[in-house]
Design a protein around this motif. Structure first.
Motif, short mmCIF file in Angstrom:
data_model
loop_
_atom_site.label_atom_id
_atom_site.label_comp_id
_atom_site.label_asym_id
_atom_site.label_seq_id
_atom_site.Cartn_x
_atom_site.Cartn_y
_atom_site.Cartn_z
N LYS A 89 0.86 -1.18 0.00
CA LYS A 89 0.00 0.00 0.00
C LYS A 89 0.90 1.24 0.00
N SER A 110 -6.29 -2.87 -2.41
CA SER A 110 -6.82 -4.16 -1.96
C SER A 110 -7.24 -5.05 -3.14
N ARG A 144 -4.44 -7.04 -5.55
CA ARG A 144 -3.35 -7.84 -4.98
C ARG A 144 -3.25 -9.22 -5.63
N THR A 199 -0.96 -5.46 4.28
CA THR A 199 -2.05 -5.71 5.25
C THR A 199 -3.00 -6.77 4.68
N TYR A 200 -2.41 -7.87 4.23
CA TYR A 200 -3.07 -8.83 3.35
C TYR A 200 -3.48 -10.07 4.14
N THR A 201 -4.77 -10.20 4.37
CA THR A 201 -5.27 -11.33 5.17
C THR A 201 -5.16 -12.65 4.40
N GLY A 203 -12.62 -5.36 -2.83
CA GLY A 203 -11.66 -6.47 -2.83
C GLY A 203 -11.06 -6.75 -1.48
N SER A 204 -11.55 -6.10 -0.43
CA SER A 204 -10.99 -6.35 0.91
C SER A 204 -11.82 -7.39 1.64
N ALA A 205 -11.15 -8.08 2.56
CA ALA A 205 -11.87 -9.00 3.44
C ALA A 205 -12.84 -8.20 4.30
N SER A 206 -12.48 -6.95 4.62
CA SER A 206 -13.32 -6.11 5.48
C SER A 206 -14.72 -5.91 4.90
N ASP A 219 -9.24 -3.23 9.19
CA ASP A 219 -8.43 -3.72 10.31
C ASP A 219 -8.10 -2.59 11.28
N GLU A 264 -7.57 -11.25 11.49
CA GLU A 264 -7.00 -11.03 10.16
C GLU A 264 -5.51 -11.35 10.19
#
Ligand code: GLU
Length: 297
Positions: A65, A110, A113, A128-130, A178-181, A218, A243
């Motif tokens: 990032k 995000s 990736r 910050t990649y889960t 595209g984030s897990a969030s 996160d 995460e």
């Protein structure tokens, strides 16, 4: 975004001046240089391995990032990202015999990736990649090297009175594509109106402007954004997910994923990992926690 990045630029400018002043006076200074950890000049690797190819090329391309304080925030003077993720990248490069200034940093948001890893546009993503099962179907992960948790951030004073995820039902909550969030939020509170941007700095701007009642991701990222704009935001206490942060590597490069795991294991053991935390994210988020267990061992 614009306002936040101007603020970041201003803060970094002040940091650079302060650092220069501290160096002049011989006072202790924070490490915002890009010299990186000691490079392994004797590094040698099996013929044909990913590590040998990178070592022989003398450079590595890493996606991270560029707008996330504490983890990956682009320094406007050097053009290079700074933060805990960037430090992890420098440790990997050093063990390959590659100095920090030979890392080619590429911005990954995000949503790009996995594609960047799959297309070979980067050798690794540290962002910050889960690590999760869905992503593990298409790429490899080394790690985890940190365990974060999802949380919520609101405007100072908490005008919408949000005390837990359930309170965002029927409200606009910003998350990143595209984030897990974003998927966690939808699953946890189906009635939330999830508004998507492509980066967290844009979400912070929307929150500040009152376009959304909260933003979610996160706790690490939220803590960093808040630190950049102290009076503007507050974090809702508590986290509602785990995460585990991993380093994304192409599916076929299992040798490199193992090597990165070995690098992390060594950094956990010799203190390089906690020192990297303390001089980056730890300055705001507190001392390094116990390191997580690697998945592969
Ligand atoms: N850790 C989460 C993820 O990998 C959220 C943070 C991010 O989008 O970088 O999706």
């Amino acid at each position: 975004m614009r306002r936040l990045s101007r603020l970041a630029t201003a803060l970094l400018g002040v940091a650079a001046v302060t650092l220069a002043a501290a160096c002049d006076s011989g006072a202790p200074s924070i490490d915002i240089t890009d010299s990186g950890p000691p490079v392994d000049t004797n590094a040698s690797f099996p013929a044909g391995s990913t590590m040998q190819r990178l070592h022989d090329a003398g450079k590595i391309t890493i996606g991270t990032k560029f707008d996330q304080p504490l983890f990956g925030l682009k320094n406007p003077v050097t053009g290079r990202p700074e933060g805990f993720d960037a430090e992890m990248g420098k440790l990997i490069a050093a063990r390959l015999g590659i100095p920090a200034d030979h890392i080619d940093w590429v911005e990954t948001v995000s949503a790009n990736r996995e594609p960047f890893v799959q297309q070979g546009r980067v050798d690794a993503v540290i962002a910050t990649y889960t690590i999760n099962d869905q992503r593990k179907e298409i790429i490899n992960f080394a790690g985890p090297y940190y365990i974060a948790g999802q949380s919520l951030m609101v405007r100072s004073g908490n005008p919408a009175k949000i005390a837990s995820p359930d309170d965002v039902a029927g409200k606009n909550v910003c998350a990143v594509e595209g984030s897990a969030s974003s998927s966690n939020m939808r699953k946890r509170v189906p009635g939330a109106h999830v508004v998507l941007f492509d980066s967290y700095s844009k979400c912070a701007e929307a929150l500040k402007n009152g376009q959304v009642a909260a933003m979610t991701t996160d706790n690490t990222i939220l803590g960093g954004l808040r630190s950049l704009d102290e009076g503007a935001f507050e974090l809702v206490p508590g986290t509602f997910t785990e995460e585990p942060y991993g380093i994304g590597i192409a599916k076929e490069r299992t040798d490199f994923a193992r090597f990165v795991d070995d690098t992390l294991r060594a950094a956990f053991a010799d203190g390089a990992w906690s020192a990297a935390w303390d001089r980056t994210a730890g300055r705001i988020l507190g001392p390094a926690p116990a390191h997580p267990d690697l998945d592969r061992y």
